[in-house]
Design an enzyme around this catalytic site. Structure first.
Site, short mmCIF file in Angstrom:
data_model
loop_
_atom_site.label_atom_id
_atom_site.label_comp_id
_atom_site.label_asym_id
_atom_site.label_seq_id
_atom_site.Cartn_x
_atom_site.Cartn_y
_atom_site.Cartn_z
N GLY A 11 -5.63 -5.10 3.41
CA GLY A 11 -5.62 -4.91 2.06
C GLY A 11 -4.45 -5.65 1.72
N ALA A 13 -3.44 -8.10 -0.02
CA ALA A 13 -3.27 -8.67 -1.19
C ALA A 13 -3.30 -7.85 -2.21
CB ALA A 13 -4.48 -9.65 -1.29
N GLY A 17 0.29 -3.89 -0.51
CA GLY A 17 0.68 -5.02 0.26
C GLY A 17 1.76 -5.61 -0.42
N ARG A 98 -18.81 11.76 -3.67
CA ARG A 98 -17.79 11.92 -2.46
C ARG A 98 -18.49 10.99 -1.33
NH1 ARG A 98 -15.29 16.92 0.31
NH2 ARG A 98 -17.57 17.08 0.62
N THR A 129 -3.21 4.26 5.53
CA THR A 129 -2.83 4.68 4.11
C THR A 129 -4.05 4.68 3.10
OG1 THR A 129 -0.69 3.85 4.52
CG2 THR A 129 -1.25 3.98 2.16
N GLY A 130 -4.92 3.65 3.36
CA GLY A 130 -6.14 3.87 2.31
C GLY A 130 -6.83 5.08 2.50
N ASP A 159 3.59 12.10 0.27
CA ASP A 159 3.65 13.62 -0.28
C ASP A 159 4.78 14.15 0.26
OD1 ASP A 159 0.71 13.31 -0.96
OD2 ASP A 159 0.40 13.20 0.96
N ARG A 162 7.65 13.07 -1.86
CA ARG A 162 7.62 13.39 -3.30
C ARG A 162 7.97 14.90 -3.29
NH1 ARG A 162 1.65 11.14 -4.28
NH2 ARG A 162 2.24 9.25 -5.15
N HIS A 187 -4.25 14.50 2.81
CA HIS A 187 -3.60 13.87 1.59
C HIS A 187 -4.65 13.87 0.49
CE1 HIS A 187 -1.72 10.57 -0.73
NE2 HIS A 187 -3.02 10.06 -0.55
P1 NAX Z 1 -5.42 -2.49 -4.36
O1 NAX Z 1 -6.94 -2.18 -4.78
O2 NAX Z 1 -4.60 -3.01 -5.19
O3 NAX Z 1 -5.61 -3.25 -2.90
C1 NAX Z 1 -6.53 -2.88 -1.91
C2 NAX Z 1 -6.75 -4.05 -1.17
O4 NAX Z 1 -7.64 -3.72 -0.07
C3 NAX Z 1 -7.63 -5.03 -2.05
O5 NAX Z 1 -6.85 -6.26 -1.96
C4 NAX Z 1 -8.86 -5.25 -1.33
O6 NAX Z 1 -9.38 -6.71 -1.37
C5 NAX Z 1 -8.31 -5.04 0.29
N1 NAX Z 1 -9.58 -4.60 0.82
C6 NAX Z 1 -11.08 -4.05 0.78
N2 NAX Z 1 -11.74 -3.95 1.62
C7 NAX Z 1 -11.13 -4.40 2.57
C8 NAX Z 1 -11.45 -4.52 4.05
N3 NAX Z 1 -12.38 -4.19 4.66
N4 NAX Z 1 -10.47 -5.26 4.80
C9 NAX Z 1 -9.43 -5.61 4.26
N5 NAX Z 1 -9.03 -5.57 3.10
C10 NAX Z 1 -9.91 -4.81 2.37
O7 NAX Z 1 -5.22 -1.10 -3.83
P2 NAX Z 1 -3.79 -0.45 -3.51
O8 NAX Z 1 -3.03 0.14 -4.59
O9 NAX Z 1 -2.76 -1.39 -2.49
O10 NAX Z 1 -3.94 0.99 -2.64
C11 NAX Z 1 -4.55 0.83 -1.26
C12 NAX Z 1 -5.01 2.36 -0.75
O11 NAX Z 1 -4.04 3.24 -0.72
C13 NAX Z 1 -6.15 2.83 -1.58
O12 NAX Z 1 -6.94 3.40 -1.18
C14 NAX Z 1 -5.40 3.89 -2.27
O13 NAX Z 1 -5.93 4.98 -2.84
C15 NAX Z 1 -4.46 4.56 -1.01
N6 NAX Z 1 -3.13 5.02 -1.56
C16 NAX Z 1 -2.65 6.23 -0.32
C17 NAX Z 1 -1.69 6.71 -0.57
C18 NAX Z 1 -1.30 7.65 0.56
O14 NAX Z 1 -0.22 8.42 0.11
N7 NAX Z 1 -1.89 7.94 1.53
C19 NAX Z 1 -0.76 6.70 -1.96
C20 NAX Z 1 -0.93 5.46 -2.61
C21 NAX Z 1 -2.51 4.91 -2.49
O15 NAX Z 1 -3.08 5.57 -3.62
#
Ligand code: NAX
Length: 328
Positions: A11, A13, A17, A98, A129-130, A159, A162, A187
């Site tokens: 992810g 880009a 990232g 979900r 993280t995702g 978390d 925070r 989370h």
């Molecule tokens: P973005 O939507 O800005 O970026 C995600 C990127 O992942 C996109 O560029 C997309 O093209 C890419 N992607 C999608 N599928 C992919 C794959 N199969 N292989 C490689 N890349 C892929 O999201 P962003 O704000 O950067 O957040 C990323 C993730 O972090 C989200 O799932 C979000 O919910 C999660 N978070 C987790 C947090 C935590 O504390 N664990 C907090 C922050 C955030 O909410």
């Protein structure tokens, strides 16, 4: 000179990232003396945007950045990597249930787990993280049978940070005065930030504040819903703080916890504190020589028990759902 540490970021880009890559490349993760090679994974339509990010990385002329590779094939990008920061995930779209969300993410984290299993370095450490981070980590772990399960983790450090920041604000202490913070469970909005073991200048935080109503109705919801508050204010989800927490998590894993303190990490439960074995749940952990251990022997009072159980139940439900979908 040392050979570069290979760090994969998925992810790459995306929003997180855009903050994370520059921190890693500048030496925030492994220090100024350790060169890093970035391996950046994206989906095909995002590769052009990622090329732009790489142009900016080049333009920083970071002394610690030994190389960058980008691509859309996990078996190429993960080849020989020592750390994998799995940030890219499928966000919940309008009207998405979900089950749909878990299935869409299974389509990402199952193949990524398999690719890591096949090509990553022997010392691979994986941080998810995702979102839904805990269950995505469970899916990746379950699809990588040759990688020891303790090498998989999910991020609850944001978390945790925070929770420290909110406690510091309440008590007028500095963040550095606060130790022994714990996030338990998932989370998600059910996470439980625990002040019954946290210390403020060595004093028990719950005793110092002595206000269960504030704890239950202000502190816990403020920490747990901070992500939503940021979306409200910024019009976009937390990114720089999530990147910073991802750095903190990976750096702690590599370098260890300070003597006499612990951090929160979501890791595979061994049954500690009544969390069913095999769930990826947040615990207080210490880290030494690259290996984490769950802190043992903490007293869990009734207030904490109810909240830990509720969050862990949610994790169990997510596990059952992905099992039902054949993802684990
Ligand atoms: P973005 O939507 O800005 O970026 C995600 C990127 O992942 C996109 O560029 C997309 O093209 C890419 N992607 C999608 N599928 C992919 C794959 N199969 N292989 C490689 N890349 C892929 O999201 P962003 O704000 O950067 O957040 C990323 C993730 O972090 C989200 O799932 C979000 O919910 C999660 N978070 C987790 C947090 C935590 O504390 N664990 C907090 C922050 C955030 O909410």
């Amino acid at each position: 000179s040392t050979s570069p540490v290979k760090v994969a970021v998925t992810g790459a880009a995306g929003q997180i990232g855009y903050s994370l890559l520059f921190r890693i490349a500048s030496g925030s993760l492994f220090g100024a003396d350790t060169p890093v090679e970035l391996r950046l994974l994206e989906i095909t339509p995002a590769l052009k945007a990622l090329e732009g990010v790489v142009m900016e990385l080049d333009d920083c002329a970071f002394p610690t950045l030994a190389g960058v590779e980008i691509g859309d094939d996990p078996t190429k990008i993960f080849d020989g990597v020592n750390f994998a920061l799995l940030v890219g995930a499928r966000p919940r779209g309008p009207g998405m249930e979900r089950g749909d969300l878990l299935e869409a993410n299974g389509g990402i984290f199952a193949p990524q787990g398999k690719a890591l299993n096949e090509v990553a370095a022997d010392d691979i450490r994986v941080t998810v993280t995702g979102n839904p981070a805990n269950t995505n980590a469970l899916i990746a772990m379950s699809n990588a049978p040759d990688i020891p399960s303790e090498r998989f983790s999910a991020l609850t450090r944001l978390d945790h940070n925070r929770a420290i920041s909110q406690l510091a604000a309440k008590t007028g202490a500095a963040v550095t005065d606060i130790t022994h913070m714990t996030i338990w469970g998932n989370h998600s909005a059910t996470q439980y930030p625990d002040l019954f073991h946290a210390l403020v200048k060595g004093q028990n935080a719950a005793e110092l504040i002595n206000d269960e109503d504030w704890l239950a109705n202000t502190y816990i919801p403020t920490v747990a819903k901070r992500g939503a508050a940021i979306i409200d204010a910024r019009g976009a989800s937390s990114a720089a703080s999530a990147a910073s927490a991802t750095i903190d998590h990976a750096r702690t894993w590599a370098q260890g916890t300070p003597e006499g303190d612990w951090v929160s990490m979501s890791v595979r439960s061994d049954g500690s504190y009544g969390v069913p074995e095999g769930l990826i749940s947040s615990f207080p952990v210490t880290v030494e020589n690259g290996d984490w251990s769950i802190v043992q022997g903490l007293d869990i009072n009734e207030f904490s028990r109810t909240r830990i159980d509720a969050s862990v139940k949610e994790l169990g439900d997510e596990r059952d759902a992905v099992k039902g979908l054949g993802l684990i």
